[in-house]
Design a protein around this motif. Structure first.
Motif, mmCIF file in Angstrom:
data_model
loop_
_atom_site.group_PDB
_atom_site.id
_atom_site.type_symbol
_atom_site.label_atom_id
_atom_site.label_comp_id
_atom_site.label_asym_id
_atom_site.label_seq_id
_atom_site.Cartn_x
_atom_site.Cartn_y
_atom_site.Cartn_z
ATOM 1 N N THR A 280 0.713 -1.095 0.314
ATOM 2 C CA THR A 280 -0.217 -0.201 -0.477
ATOM 3 C C THR A 280 0.704 1.342 0.202
ATOM 4 O OG1 THR A 280 -2.167 1.682 0.873
ATOM 5 C CG2 THR A 280 0.123 0.383 2.666
ATOM 6 N N TYR A 284 -2.933 5.177 2.639
ATOM 7 C CA TYR A 284 -4.106 4.341 2.810
ATOM 8 C C TYR A 284 -3.385 3.264 3.871
ATOM 9 C CZ TYR A 284 -6.810 6.509 -1.221
ATOM 10 O OH TYR A 284 -7.454 6.904 -1.924
ATOM 11 N N SER A 286 -2.880 -1.604 5.455
ATOM 12 C CA SER A 286 -2.305 -1.966 4.844
ATOM 13 C C SER A 286 -4.015 -3.089 4.989
ATOM 14 C CB SER A 286 -1.413 -3.035 4.770
ATOM 15 O OG SER A 286 -1.359 -4.101 4.678
ATOM 16 N N ALA A 311 -8.382 0.701 3.119
ATOM 17 C CA ALA A 311 -8.029 -0.439 2.959
ATOM 18 C C ALA A 311 -8.616 -1.142 1.887
ATOM 19 C CB ALA A 311 -7.397 -1.180 4.119
ATOM 20 N N GLY A 336 -5.266 2.678 -2.934
ATOM 21 C CA GLY A 336 -3.832 2.960 -2.215
ATOM 22 C C GLY A 336 -3.331 2.207 -2.803
ATOM 23 N N TYR A 337 -2.787 1.619 -4.087
ATOM 24 C CA TYR A 337 -1.629 0.531 -4.392
ATOM 25 C C TYR A 337 -1.241 1.199 -6.254
ATOM 26 C CZ TYR A 337 2.390 -2.677 -3.816
ATOM 27 O OH TYR A 337 3.212 -2.816 -4.304
#
Length: 825
Positions: A280, A284, A286, A311, A336-337
């Protein structure tokens, strides 16, 4: 002088005798060990349940037997591995210690299942039918963290079990005994063991605990800890998976206070280093990793996560060599990722995932989601061919509205994730496979989803949809009405002739984006009218609407009071409670009066439409946590059902007794929302935030309550002893027996109240047993209640009225003589 002294002594003697006589006659002492003695009843369950999907946290597969094992609502589900639509559910008929299953592990060689619940572990030989469960561990607190607290060593067949109350336990199925593990030097039970992974071929066992990861080297008989001081982000280790072929131990740690996951940490045992991969980026958190599995041939790892605040969730794919992320499922992902997403076809990979296994033959993933089992044939980076099972039970546990159809005998259930239907007279109605799913789609905010059935028109209005029962077709009402402008459909009701539908619009959902209005919809003509009541509709919540049975007037319950509305002129008539800001949740018409279910105390008020007087219900103070979600009047039983945030209250209008039903009685939750009555089975079906509760109103396992009242002070030989019996179905008889070793006397009455007028001077001094039995109309009786009574009459029947009449004139005469002598002087 002697004469004076003689008269004085005689006066004192006679006065004393008179005093003694009067005191023993009128002030006989009475003692009891009871005082006010109340016997309370003990509650036992009186509800059946139909639940939604449990969240498939328990998962095991047997490729050789073509079976998937998972937890079902209140039971065990067996699913064909090559046909996920072929499901069988076993409930308590196989002898499970607890039907709420938390963990399943499998010994494929011995054909044994180990089924873990919160209070123990059962063993099932799944090669032998009919299935039968045998407990191997009972009365222990196993795990409350959804971790794999059972692991089977495939080489020794030992079963490693970690518990939070008794620590580590190792079971040998060959000898059917628990092993002596003192040589392993396991940690103390106080460390709160959460998960275990055992592999005797490598001579290692790893235990995740609240204070770190504990390693046992079986061959060397040595132990060690991996903790935050060694490089773990936190000590609280819920997930531990050991892959010796990869040279890695995968760990998911959590902050014990905030419950935020730190990502996936990898322990490299060869050099004792630890690296954490959060997957992440700020701001945010994980994702919350609950389970993972590695395909060592494809060098891919697959981790699953449920929803958590701020998340991502769903499926994450990573490279087991580099630990770099490869892809994530589309649903559940966010910004977030940044990563390649995989959707899945023909069914999307769901976003709320709980468990995962790898089919060692086909290399396909078997995933337990919150709602079902999915099979995923994954090809990196973004291709996934999916299969899925049907939902077991209700579409969702938040099943908050029920409408009974007397035409087909079905109950239509509005849940958070769709509209379901259940045959109320089906002998297998409690089996999760008996639930029919009619509409799949999001429901109301906060889990509360409303519905309204038009019996004659054969239409079922569910949230923002309309289901045609005859044609099995669904219409999205948002294409007709401006419902999309509003945050939340609080309730749906209808006119008595079924021509109009009333939508109550409220903000709710923590008050975010609130709008409040009433929509009157003529579904036959396709016309509608929106009544905002106020320009500031973001401040108004319309919670319920009920039409007057005798005139074209609507009663509109809002968060600021009651509104009377003219349905003919479509105009407001009058408001009540707006100054006091009455927060009215529900309405019910009972014998010509409108009952108002409210948030503040008194939480139930009664409105007279003729006089417009409003009074508080005299039993409102017996309802705790005052938020009245529904009031349901059942004329055939002369009962009023009150559904609150503190459970179910049933008021017997005949004997004026209010009965309380809560979780101790079998309610799945105190948060009950709406109900309907099934006349063919004489059962109220109660919707709640935790499934359907089917209530047996005739089931009475409650013995009567009895109160015995003795006088606190006794002012005469005549005393009253009051016995009062209380029971929901009424008191059939009160019986009392007073006895000593050689004598007894009995009283009885066919009523709920008995008063005994006792003259203690008619009884000998000494102790008496005072025995009370109370029986209700279901012939349930209190256990005989015995109290010791001490009657202590100082002088009994030595002096009577004649004695007093003889002595009193003598005293008066002596007194006169004294007075005359004084006058002569």
């Amino acid at each position: 002088m002697k004469k004076k002294l003689t008269l004085a002594i005689l006066f004192l003697m006679l006065t004393s005798v008179l005093f003694i006589d009067l005191s023993t006659y009128n002030l006989a002492s009475y003692e009891s060990s009871a005082g006010n003695d109340t016997i309370s009843s003990v509650d036992t369950p009186e509800f059946d349940h139909i639940f939604g999907p449990p969240g498939h946290v328990a998962l095991a597969i047997s490729e050789e037997d073509n079976l998937i094992f998972t937890n079902a609502p209140e039971g065990l589900a067996l699913i064909q591995l090559d046909d996920l639509t072929n499901q069988t559910v076993y409930k308590d008929e196989i002898g499970l210690t607890d039907v709420q299953i938390q963990n399943i592990e499998i010994d494929k060689d011995l054909k044994l299942l180990y089924i873990g619940s919160l209070q123990g572990v059962d063993i099932v030989n799944y090669s032998v039918t009919p299935l039968s469960a045998t407990p191997i561990l009972t009365g222990v607190a196993t795990n409350f963290e959804l971790g794999d607290f059972i692991d089977v060593d495939p080489y020794t067949h030992y079963v490693w079990i970690v518990t939070q109350s008794h620590g580590l336990i190792v079971y040998d199925p060959i000898t059917d005994r628990q092993l002596d593990i003192s040589g392993y030097n396991p940690p103390a039970p106080s460390v709160k063991m959460l998960t275990v992974d055992a592999n005797s071929s490598e001579s290692y066992v790893f235990i995740g605990t609240s204070v770190g990861v504990f390693e046992i080297d079986i061959s060397e008989n040595t132990t060690r800890w991996y903790t935050k001081s060694d490089g773990l982000p936190n000590d609280y280790s819920r997930l531990v998976k050991y892959y010796p072929i990869l040279g890695k131990i995968f760990v998911a740690t959590f902050n014990e206070t905030t419950n935020i996951c730190d990502g996936i940490s990898v322990i490299f045992p060869d050099n004792d280093t630890i690296i954490t991969y959060p997957y992440t980026q700020t701001p945010y958190y994980s994702r919350s990793f609950l389970d993972l599995v590695c395909d060592t041939e494809a060098k891919l790892g697959f981790a699953v996560s449920p929803y958590t605040t701020n998340a991502e969730s769903g499926l994450l794919v990573f490279n087991t060599t580099s630990m770099e992320a490869v892809a994530k499922s589309y649903y559940g992902s966010g910004s977030g990722y940044p990563l390649t997403t995989v959707t899945g076809a023909p069914y999307p990979i769901e976003s709320l995932l709980a468990s995962i296994r790898l089919d060692s033959v086909t290399r396909k993933l078997i995933v337990g989601t919150v709602q079902r089992i999915q099979k995923i044939d994954y090809t990196a980076p973004s291709t996934a061919i999916t299969e899925q099972s049907d939902i077991l039970g209700l579409a969702h546990n938040m099943a908050t509205d029920i409408n009974y159809d007397p035409v087909d005998g079905y109950a239509y259930v509005s849940t958070l994730l769709g509209l379901d239907r259940i045959n109320t007279t089906d002998p297998n109605r409690l089996n999760p496979l008996s639930v029919e799913h009619l509409i799949s789609g999001i429901g109301g905010a906060g889990g509360d989803t409303a519905g309204e059935l038009l019996v004659n028109a054969r239409l079922m209005f569910h949230h923002r949809y309309m289901y045609d029962i005859d044609t099995s077709t669904t219409t999205n009402i948002e294409s007709i009405l401006p419902l999309s402008e509003y945050r939340y459909v609080s309730d749906i009701s209808s006119s008595y002739n079924e021509s109009l539908i009333y939508y109550s619009i409220a903000s709710q959902n923590a008050g975010v984006g609130g709008n409040g209005s009433m929509i009157v919809y003529n579904w036959e003509l396709g016309t509608y009218y929106v009544e905002n009541f106020t320009e500031e509709i973001t401040q108004l919540e319309v919670n319920s609407i009920l039409q007057d049975p005798d005139k074209d007037v609507l009663y509109v319950a809002t968060n600021t009071g009651l509104i009377l509305y003219n349905l003919t002129s479509l105009s407001e008539i009058k408001r009540f409670g707006d100054v006091e800001n009455w927060e009215i949740q529900s309405l019910e018409w009972i014998e010509g009066k409108l009952w108002l279910g409210m948030e503040p105390y008194p939480n139930i008020r009664i409105f007279d439409p003729i006089t417009e007087n409003i009074i508080a219900w005299d039993k409102a103070d017996q309802i705790t946590a005052p938020s009245i979600n529904d009031i349901f009047y059942l004329d055939s039983r002369n009962e009023t059902y009150i559904l609150a945030n503190s459970g179910l209250y049933v008021f017997n209008r005949t004997n004026q007794v209010l009965k309380t039903e809560n979780e101790a009685d079998g309610l799945s939750t105190l948060l009950v929302r709406r109900m309907d009555y099934i006349p063919t089975t004489d059962e109220p079906w109660i919707g709640s935030l935790q499934g359907i509760n089917i209530y047996d109103p005739n089931y009475d396992d409650k013995v009567p309550s009895v109160t015995i009242t003795f006088p606190s002070t006794i002012v005469s030989g005549l005393i009253n002893i009051d016995i009062t019996g209380v029971d929901y179905v009424g008191i059939k008889e009160i019986k009392v027996r007073m006895e000593n070793g050689s004598w007894f006397q009995e009283w009885s009455i066919g009523s709920n109240f008995l008063r005994i007028n006792l003259d203690t001077t008619l009884y000998e001094n000494g102790y008496y047993d005072f025995i009370v039995d109370v029986t209700d109309w279901n012939d349930l009786s209190t256990q005989s209640t015995t109290e010791d009574i001490l009657i202590n009459n100082v002088i009994v029947n030595e002096f009577n009225t004649t004695t007093i009449l003889v002595i009193l004139p003598a005293i008066i005469g002596i007194g006169v003589l004294f007075i005359r002598k004084r006058l002569k002087r």
